[in-house]
Scaffold this motif. Structure first.
Motif, PDB file in Angstrom:
ATOM      1  N   VAL A 299      24.859   8.262  57.519  1.00 14.06           N
ATOM      2  CA  VAL A 299      23.674   7.963  57.485  1.00 14.06           C
ATOM      3  C   VAL A 299      23.309   6.525  57.954  1.00 14.06           C
ATOM      4  CG1 VAL A 299      22.236   7.204  55.880  1.00 14.06           C
ATOM      5  CG2 VAL A 299      22.777   9.713  55.735  1.00 14.06           C
ATOM      6  N   LYS A 300      24.999   5.572  58.042  1.00 12.62           N
ATOM      7  CA  LYS A 300      24.654   4.506  58.718  1.00 12.62           C
ATOM      8  C   LYS A 300      24.607   4.282  59.818  1.00 12.62           C
ATOM      9  CE  LYS A 300      26.672  -0.140  57.675  1.00 12.62           C
ATOM     10  NZ  LYS A 300      26.859  -0.604  58.467  1.00 12.62           N
ATOM     11  N   LEU A 301      25.167   5.741  60.679  1.00 16.65           N
ATOM     12  CA  LEU A 301      25.180   5.121  62.105  1.00 16.65           C
ATOM     13  C   LEU A 301      23.772   5.568  62.243  1.00 16.65           C
ATOM     14  CD1 LEU A 301      28.317   7.174  62.746  1.00 16.65           C
ATOM     15  CD2 LEU A 301      28.017   5.327  63.071  1.00 16.65           C
ATOM     16  N   ALA A 302      23.412   6.585  61.436  1.00 16.68           N
ATOM     17  CA  ALA A 302      21.914   6.756  61.727  1.00 16.68           C
ATOM     18  C   ALA A 302      20.836   5.979  61.564  1.00 16.68           C
ATOM     19  CB  ALA A 302      21.251   8.311  61.034  1.00 16.68           C
ATOM     20  N   ASN A 303      20.573   5.291  60.337  1.00 14.37           N
ATOM     21  CA  ASN A 303      20.238   3.728  59.547  1.00 14.37           C
ATOM     22  C   ASN A 303      20.276   3.299  61.162  1.00 14.37           C
ATOM     23  OD1 ASN A 303      17.905   2.541  58.137  1.00 14.37           O
ATOM     24  ND2 ASN A 303      19.992   0.993  58.319  1.00 14.37           N
ATOM     25  N   ASP A 304      21.238   2.455  61.869  1.00 15.13           N
ATOM     26  CA  ASP A 304      21.645   1.209  62.587  1.00 15.13           C
ATOM     27  C   ASP A 304      21.325   2.153  64.049  1.00 15.13           C
ATOM     28  OD1 ASP A 304      22.720   0.183  60.439  1.00 15.13           O
ATOM     29  OD2 ASP A 304      24.758   0.751  61.018  1.00 15.13           O
ATOM     30  N   GLY A 305      21.179   2.524  63.946  1.00 17.93           N
ATOM     31  CA  GLY A 305      20.097   3.551  65.647  1.00 17.93           C
ATOM     32  C   GLY A 305      20.547   3.869  66.163  1.00 17.93           C
ATOM     33  N   LEU A 306      22.732   4.223  65.755  1.00 14.79           N
ATOM     34  CA  LEU A 306      23.850   5.108  66.903  1.00 14.79           C
ATOM     35  C   LEU A 306      23.663   5.969  66.835  1.00 14.79           C
ATOM     36  CD1 LEU A 306      26.124   2.262  65.850  1.00 14.79           C
ATOM     37  CD2 LEU A 306      24.007   1.957  67.226  1.00 14.79           C
ATOM     38  N   ALA A 307      22.840   6.779  66.057  1.00 10.57           N
ATOM     39  CA  ALA A 307      22.231   8.513  66.343  1.00 10.57           C
ATOM     40  C   ALA A 307      21.185   8.498  67.060  1.00 10.57           C
ATOM     41  CB  ALA A 307      21.992   8.828  65.264  1.00 10.57           C
ATOM     42  N   ARG A 308      20.625   9.779  67.680  1.00 13.62           N
ATOM     43  CA  ARG A 308      20.150  10.185  68.172  1.00 13.62           C
ATOM     44  C   ARG A 308      19.371  11.692  67.539  1.00 13.62           C
ATOM     45  NH1 ARG A 308      19.736  10.796  73.970  1.00 13.62           N
ATOM     46  NH2 ARG A 308      21.745   9.616  74.437  1.00 13.62           N
ATOM     47  N   PRO A 309      18.173  10.681  67.901  1.00 16.81           N
ATOM     48  CA  PRO A 309      17.758  12.650  67.000  1.00 16.81           C
ATOM     49  C   PRO A 309      17.815  13.380  67.701  1.00 16.81           C
ATOM     50  CG  PRO A 309      15.622  10.971  67.220  1.00 16.81           C
ATOM     51  CD  PRO A 309      16.904  10.480  68.614  1.00 16.81           C
ATOM     52  N   VAL A 310      17.623  14.776  67.358  1.00 17.02           N
ATOM     53  CA  VAL A 310      17.443  16.371  68.127  1.00 17.02           C
ATOM     54  C   VAL A 310      17.005  17.245  66.826  1.00 17.02           C
ATOM     55  CG1 VAL A 310      19.631  18.124  68.251  1.00 17.02           C
ATOM     56  CG2 VAL A 310      19.987  15.411  68.675  1.00 17.02           C
ATOM     57  N   VAL A 311      16.504  18.213  67.805  1.00 18.61           N
ATOM     58  CA  VAL A 311      15.955  19.136  66.970  1.00 18.61           C
ATOM     59  C   VAL A 311      16.843  20.633  67.290  1.00 18.61           C
ATOM     60  CG1 VAL A 311      13.294  20.536  66.971  1.00 18.61           C
ATOM     61  CG2 VAL A 311      13.497  17.846  66.519  1.00 18.61           C
ATOM     62  N   THR A 312      17.198  21.162  66.547  1.00 17.58           N
ATOM     63  CA  THR A 312      17.669  22.834  66.589  1.00 17.58           C
ATOM     64  C   THR A 312      16.447  24.018  66.074  1.00 17.58           C
ATOM     65  OG1 THR A 312      18.429  22.903  64.398  1.00 17.58           O
ATOM     66  CG2 THR A 312      20.171  21.306  66.366  1.00 17.58           C
ATOM     67  N   ALA A 313      17.023  24.810  66.832  1.00 18.48           N
ATOM     68  CA  ALA A 313      16.221  26.408  66.303  1.00 18.48           C
ATOM     69  C   ALA A 313      16.372  26.636  65.164  1.00 18.48           C
ATOM     70  CB  ALA A 313      17.303  27.413  66.823  1.00 18.48           C
ATOM     71  N   GLU A 314      17.674  25.516  64.031  1.00 20.70           N
ATOM     72  CA  GLU A 314      16.570  25.112  62.342  1.00 20.70           C
ATOM     73  C   GLU A 314      16.306  24.337  61.997  1.00 20.70           C
ATOM     74  OE1 GLU A 314      17.346  28.314  60.687  1.00 20.70           O
ATOM     75  OE2 GLU A 314      17.393  29.068  61.888  1.00 20.70           O
ATOM     76  N   THR A 315      15.903  23.759  62.600  1.00 23.07           N
ATOM     77  CA  THR A 315      15.751  22.499  61.864  1.00 23.07           C
ATOM     78  C   THR A 315      14.162  22.314  61.288  1.00 23.07           C
ATOM     79  OG1 THR A 315      16.419  21.096  64.073  1.00 23.07           O
ATOM     80  CG2 THR A 315      14.056  19.854  62.037  1.00 23.07           C
ATOM     81  N   GLU A 316      13.225  22.906  61.353  1.00 22.14           N
ATOM     82  CA  GLU A 316      12.315  23.139  60.639  1.00 22.14           C
ATOM     83  C   GLU A 316      12.231  24.198  59.401  1.00 22.14           C
ATOM     84  OE1 GLU A 316       7.787  25.524  60.759  1.00 22.14           O
ATOM     85  OE2 GLU A 316       9.310  25.606  62.778  1.00 22.14           O
ATOM     86  N   ASN A 317      13.239  25.102  59.019  1.00 26.69           N
ATOM     87  CA  ASN A 317      13.503  25.605  57.908  1.00 26.69           C
ATOM     88  C   ASN A 317      14.387  24.778  57.139  1.00 26.69           C
ATOM     89  OD1 ASN A 317      12.449  27.945  59.166  1.00 26.69           O
ATOM     90  ND2 ASN A 317      13.860  28.508  60.040  1.00 26.69           N
ATOM     91  N   TRP A 318      15.688  23.727  57.946  1.00 30.12           N
ATOM     92  CA  TRP A 318      16.740  22.632  56.525  1.00 30.12           C
ATOM     93  C   TRP A 318      15.682  21.972  55.666  1.00 30.12           C
ATOM     94  CZ3 TRP A 318      20.506  25.062  58.454  1.00 30.12           C
ATOM     95  CH2 TRP A 318      21.791  24.367  58.410  1.00 30.12           C
ATOM     96  N   PRO A 319      16.403  21.951  54.699  1.00 29.44           N
ATOM     97  CA  PRO A 319      15.752  21.472  53.654  1.00 29.44           C
ATOM     98  C   PRO A 319      15.862  20.075  53.955  1.00 29.44           C
ATOM     99  CG  PRO A 319      17.588  23.284  52.325  1.00 29.44           C
ATOM    100  CD  PRO A 319      17.612  23.021  54.129  1.00 29.44           C
ATOM    101  N   GLN A 320      14.839  19.863  53.184  1.00 29.48           N
ATOM    102  CA  GLN A 320      13.996  17.966  53.563  1.00 29.48           C
ATOM    103  C   GLN A 320      15.183  16.752  53.496  1.00 29.48           C
ATOM    104  OE1 GLN A 320      10.477  16.531  52.109  1.00 29.48           O
ATOM    105  NE2 GLN A 320      10.192  15.003  52.436  1.00 29.48           N
ATOM    106  N   TRP A 321      16.056  17.608  51.427  1.00 24.74           N
ATOM    107  CA  TRP A 321      17.032  16.581  51.958  1.00 24.74           C
ATOM    108  C   TRP A 321      18.001  16.558  52.292  1.00 24.74           C
ATOM    109  CZ3 TRP A 321      21.934  18.054  50.695  1.00 24.74           C
ATOM    110  CH2 TRP A 321      21.896  19.972  50.855  1.00 24.74           C
ATOM    111  N   ALA A 322      18.134  17.220  53.205  1.00 21.33           N
ATOM    112  CA  ALA A 322      19.689  17.841  54.301  1.00 21.33           C
ATOM    113  C   ALA A 322      19.021  17.058  55.504  1.00 21.33           C
ATOM    114  CB  ALA A 322      19.924  19.237  54.096  1.00 21.33           C
TER     115      ALA A 322
END
Length: 357
Positions: free
Chosen positions: A102-125
């Motif tokens: 999460v620190k990598l993502a929070n520091d801007g070192l991860a890119r957003p990715v939308v997969t076929a399952e993103t819409e169905n993935w639990p919000q907490w995950a």
């Protein structure tokens, strides 16, 4: 456990280890020539990851995979360093250190990715489509079955306190993680403290019973398996389930009062050399096939199956229905666990409480 196709086993014989900057690297050649190379940094042991890679390559036979097995801190530091030095880094990272991913993502070192399952993935995950929890691993009580003949092992924290206070065999035979050396042990305790104000009464009771502390799940499960320990508190369920499968003297219980759940988190780095390949691999691991492999072959409970009502028990564990499950959310809230002052306060309180101070 479902079988892996013979083709995938044959591909495994072609995987060649090589030297690495920080950890061992294994190259999995493309099954049919090579047009692309996916680079993965992961904390999952290479032998465990191999079935996932082979299955992915069966669907993408022109892709070679360079897989580097790193410790959690090494993985984070490597991605951060390579990203900030202006070069490129791995296309995909997979780590049991939820906070560091999460620190990598929070520091801007991860890119957003939308997969076929993103819409169905639990919000907490899923945090902003940049960090995805892929596994669903409960904290359990593991116990030595012969030591509880004639008595039911504790299934709640209140029952655990009663056992510690009334059963003479508890003395010196209760075990848990050394939170100063075990990242998952520290995370479990921090989550316990958030969910259960009376947790320090349990810690004090364990101290009075002469609790033994160990840095790894293997250390604890070895001693539970041969009876040196009667019970282990807050063990990572995926490892406990596998140990129970191999040793009939080990039992496990998902606590009925509440069960903390942690996850292994996937990230596609912002500076990935081939981000399209990282996104493709993430999409595969989030698919029903990838999640089934995680659960049935690697015996790691999978988010897509366990949360969304998939078939079968959790990675070899009992049914989760009816339990009060408390997953650790993939969110910036995890960054509080990285604060050194907070960590020191929690570990100091742990040590004082165990010592009866």
């Amino acid at each position: 456990m479902r079988a892996i196709p013979v083709l995938l086993f044959l591909a495994g014989f072609l995987a060649a280890p090589a030297l690495a900057e920080d950890g061992p690297v294994t190259r999995f050649p493309a099954p049919e020539g090579q047009a692309r190379e996916l680079v993965v940094y992961s904390t999952l042991d290479t032998d465990l990851a191999a079935p996932l890679i082979h299955a992915y390559q069966a669907r993408h036979p022109g892709t070679a995979v360079l897989y580097e097995d790193l410790l959690t801190g090494e993985l984070h530091d490597r991605v951060a360093r390579e990203s900030r030095e202006g070069g490129v880094t791995a296309d995909f990272t997979f780590s049991s250190a939820m906070d560091l991913q999460v620190k990598l993502a929070n520091d801007g070192l991860a890119r957003p990715v939308v997969t076929a399952e993103t819409e169905n993935w639990p919000q907490w995950a899923n945090w902003r489509d940049t960090a995805y929890a892929l596994t669903y691993e409960p904290a359990v009580f593991a116990y030595h079955i012969p030591s509880f003949r004639g008595r039911t092992p504790p299934a709640t924290r209140a029952e655990l306190m009663d056992w510690l206070a009334t059963d003479p065999q508890a003395k010196g035979r209760i075990g848990t993680y050394d939170i100063s050396r075990s990242g998952v042990g520290y995370l479990f305790l921090a989550r316990d403290q958030e969910l259960f104000p009376k947790i320090w009464q349990i810690i004090a009771a364990m101290g009075r019973a002469g609790v033994q502390q160990f840095p790894t799940s293997g250390d604890l499960l070895d001693r539970i398996g041969d009876g040196r320990l009667a019970l282990g508190y807050n063990l990572l369920g995926s490892y406990a389930a596998e140990a129970a499968r191999r040793n009939p003297d080990i039992g496990l219980i998902l606590p009925k009062d509440f069960t903390v759940v942690v996850s292994r988190v996937a990230v596609v780095p912002e500076k990935a050399a081939s981000p399209d390949l990282g996104a493709e691999f993430l999409d595969y691991l989030m698919s029903n096939e990838g999640q089934t492999l995680l659960s049935e072959t690697l015996r790691l409970p999978a988010v897509g199956l366990e949360v969304q009502g998939g078939p079968g028990p959790v990675g070899g564990m009992q049914d989760l229905s009816g339990l009060r499950l408390k997953p650790v959310p993939v969110s910036p809230g995890l960054l509080a666990y990285l604060d050194q002052a907070t960590r020191k306060r929690l570990i100091d309180r742990w040590n004082r409480t165990l010592a009866g101070e």
